[in-house]
Design a protein around this motif. Structure first.
Motif, PDB file in Angstrom:
ATOM      1  N   PRO A  24     -33.156  54.217  13.191  1.00  0.00           N
ATOM      2  CA  PRO A  24     -32.382  53.153  12.520  1.00  0.00           C
ATOM      3  C   PRO A  24     -31.957  52.232  13.647  1.00  0.00           C
ATOM      4  O   PRO A  24     -31.787  50.905  13.091  1.00  0.00           O
ATOM      5  CB  PRO A  24     -31.151  54.007  11.897  1.00  0.00           C
ATOM      6  N   ASP A  73     -32.520  46.297   2.012  1.00  0.00           N
ATOM      7  CA  ASP A  73     -32.926  47.371   1.116  1.00  0.00           C
ATOM      8  C   ASP A  73     -34.151  47.663   1.127  1.00  0.00           C
ATOM      9  O   ASP A  73     -34.663  48.881   1.200  1.00  0.00           O
ATOM     10  CB  ASP A  73     -32.322  47.121  -0.225  1.00  0.00           C
ATOM     11  N   ARG A 132     -35.050  49.389   4.496  1.00  0.00           N
ATOM     12  CA  ARG A 132     -34.675  50.655   4.419  1.00  0.00           C
ATOM     13  C   ARG A 132     -35.414  51.724   3.810  1.00  0.00           C
ATOM     14  O   ARG A 132     -35.614  52.866   3.842  1.00  0.00           O
ATOM     15  CB  ARG A 132     -33.065  50.866   3.869  1.00  0.00           C
ATOM     16  N   ARG A 133     -35.580  51.289   2.482  1.00  0.00           N
ATOM     17  CA  ARG A 133     -36.598  52.019   1.632  1.00  0.00           C
ATOM     18  C   ARG A 133     -37.892  52.237   2.358  1.00  0.00           C
ATOM     19  O   ARG A 133     -38.479  53.505   2.378  1.00  0.00           O
ATOM     20  CB  ARG A 133     -36.883  51.281   0.297  1.00  0.00           C
ATOM     21  N   ASP A 176     -31.002  54.931   6.665  1.00  0.00           N
ATOM     22  CA  ASP A 176     -29.797  54.457   5.892  1.00  0.00           C
ATOM     23  C   ASP A 176     -29.095  53.183   6.593  1.00  0.00           C
ATOM     24  O   ASP A 176     -28.736  52.373   5.834  1.00  0.00           O
ATOM     25  CB  ASP A 176     -28.417  55.510   6.021  1.00  0.00           C
ATOM     26  N   ARG A 177     -29.548  52.885   7.886  1.00  0.00           N
ATOM     27  CA  ARG A 177     -28.928  51.664   8.284  1.00  0.00           C
ATOM     28  C   ARG A 177     -29.977  50.948   9.222  1.00  0.00           C
ATOM     29  O   ARG A 177     -31.096  51.764   9.764  1.00  0.00           O
ATOM     30  CB  ARG A 177     -27.825  51.948   9.668  1.00  0.00           C
ATOM     31  N   ASP A 194     -21.905  50.548   5.630  1.00  0.00           N
ATOM     32  CA  ASP A 194     -22.732  51.662   5.821  1.00  0.00           C
ATOM     33  C   ASP A 194     -24.277  51.456   5.778  1.00  0.00           C
ATOM     34  O   ASP A 194     -25.059  52.316   5.880  1.00  0.00           O
ATOM     35  CB  ASP A 194     -22.376  52.434   4.151  1.00  0.00           C
ATOM     36  N   THR A 195     -24.647  50.352   5.706  1.00  0.00           N
ATOM     37  CA  THR A 195     -26.048  50.003   5.761  1.00  0.00           C
ATOM     38  C   THR A 195     -26.462  49.246   7.258  1.00  0.00           C
ATOM     39  O   THR A 195     -27.634  49.070   7.536  1.00  0.00           O
ATOM     40  CB  THR A 195     -26.523  49.053   4.749  1.00  0.00           C
TER      41      THR A 195
END
Length: 372
Positions: A82, A162, A165-166, A171-172, A194-195
């Motif tokens: 991440p 998003d 992340r996917r 997560d971040r 949180d991201t």
């Protein structure tokens, strides 16, 4: 890029849609594409790994308008931690695709970070760069209302975050914004701790005591038009007269201006050619920053944050950056870096490598609070 043409379905973007908008960029991409991916070997002071390039389109805020996303990373690598994934968003006027990934001297900032092992992304907001043009840009500016406000931009960033992340199963990720892009990224991060892993704010926007340099007065239309001459004048504003001649290496401004205007087919067709930019940011500036009212609270940012700035920045002067930095009261740690002999656009000037290295050092340090 015609504003009326339908976008391809979300996902990978056919290469043919990019060539017309990036007249000066083939050297950055290099090679030939199979589908939407390619490898490029950016030139630089030292040999760098070959880079894979992919381009995507996400659904935009209205039918027929898509969001352009570009990715560069070391070729052959698909898995990243991440803290080695970065998304960049541009400022009020110029797109990410011709600032963050223009091969000035054979190397872009995107190339540089990807060469260090990062999975790097840029996004052009709707109305900018290689993204679609909303319907309001197909009419006279005075016939519409300002669009792409900061909250709208933050929503687009959230969509891109998003997607990434996917795609990577994390997560971040790290975020970086320039100018108005710091408000976009700052607003998003203040509500999505949180991201976000780490945050880089390049020339942060804050409460202003000086008139805006965006060149807009009176009633606001949907968008504004920027000429090459006005762009050059704004770039050099605040630079001592005896320092202006060698601030931008020969040919770099012309390369950037040609590539940037080329992303706006309707503006480029005018005489003289112009770049059109959405006025949502100007409306927000008038309603918030120029009126002494924060759009969001930097105290809600709770991730490690770098504020980086250059001394000759007349758009967003040092006092704004320093005041903003003081408002970052809930970060685990924060850092302020002021670069000498640079402007609001230091990322594309002679001292850009200082900028690149400071950003990379912040993003790659393992233990910033170690005693030894």
């Amino acid at each position: 890029m015609p504003h009326s043409s339908p976008p391809p379905s979300p996902g990978r973007m056919p290469r043919r849609l990019v060539l017309g908008g990036l007249a000066a960029a083939p050297a950055a991409l290099g090679g030939t594409l199979s589908g939407s991916a390619a490898s490029a070997a950016p030139a630089g002071p030292a040999a760098a790994p070959r880079l894979a390039v992919e381009e995507f389109r996400l659904p935009g805020p209205e039918d027929g308008v898509s969001i352009y996303l570009r990715n560069k990373r070391p070729a052959g690598t698909e898995r990243f931690a991440p803290d080695r994934i970065l998304l960049y968003v541009h400022g009020a006027t110029y797109p990410a695709s011709t600032a963050f990934d223009l091969p000035l001297g054979g190397l872009s900032m995107m190339d540089y970070l990807a060469g260090l092992g990062f999975d790097v992304y840029l996004v052009d907001l709707p109305g900018y760069g290689l993204s679609g043009r909303p319907a309001a840009m197909g009419r006279q500016a005075a016939d519409g209302q300002p669009f792409m406000r900061t909250k709208d931009a933050a929503a687009v960033v959230g969509q891109a975050v998003d997607f990434i992340r996917r795609r990577r199963g994390v997560d971040r990720i790290d975020l970086m914004g320039w100018s108005w892009g710091t408000s976009t990224m700052g607003l998003y991060t203040s509500t999505h701790t949180d991201t976000v892993n780490r945050l880089v704010l390049y020339a942060p926007q804050w409460l202003s005591r000086t008139p805006s340099l965006l060149g807009t007065s009176g009633p606001l239309g949907a968008y504004r038009s920027v000429s090459r001459d006005s762009a050059k004048e704004r770039w050099l504003k605040g630079v001592p007269a005896d320092k202006q001649a060698d601030l931008i290496p020969p040919g770099w401004f012309e390369q950037w201006a040609d590539a940037t205007v080329a992303t706006d087919a309707a503006g480029a067709a005018q005489t003289p050619p112009v770049l059109r930019a959405p006025n949502g940011v100007v409306a927000d500036s008038q309603e918030y920053w120029q009126a002494g009212k924060p759009l969001y609270d930097p105290g809600e940012i709770r991730v490690p944050t770098l504020v980086i700035h250059a001394e000759w920045d007349a758009d967003l002067p040092s006092d704004q950056a320093q005041e903003y930095f003081a408002r970052l009261t809930r970060t685990p740690y924060k850092r302020f870096v002021e670069l000498g002999e640079g402007t609001h656009t230091v990322m594309m000037e002679k001292n850009r490598m200082q900028f690149f290295r400071e950003v990379a050092a912040f993003l790659t340090e393992d233990d910033p609070q170690a005693l030894n």
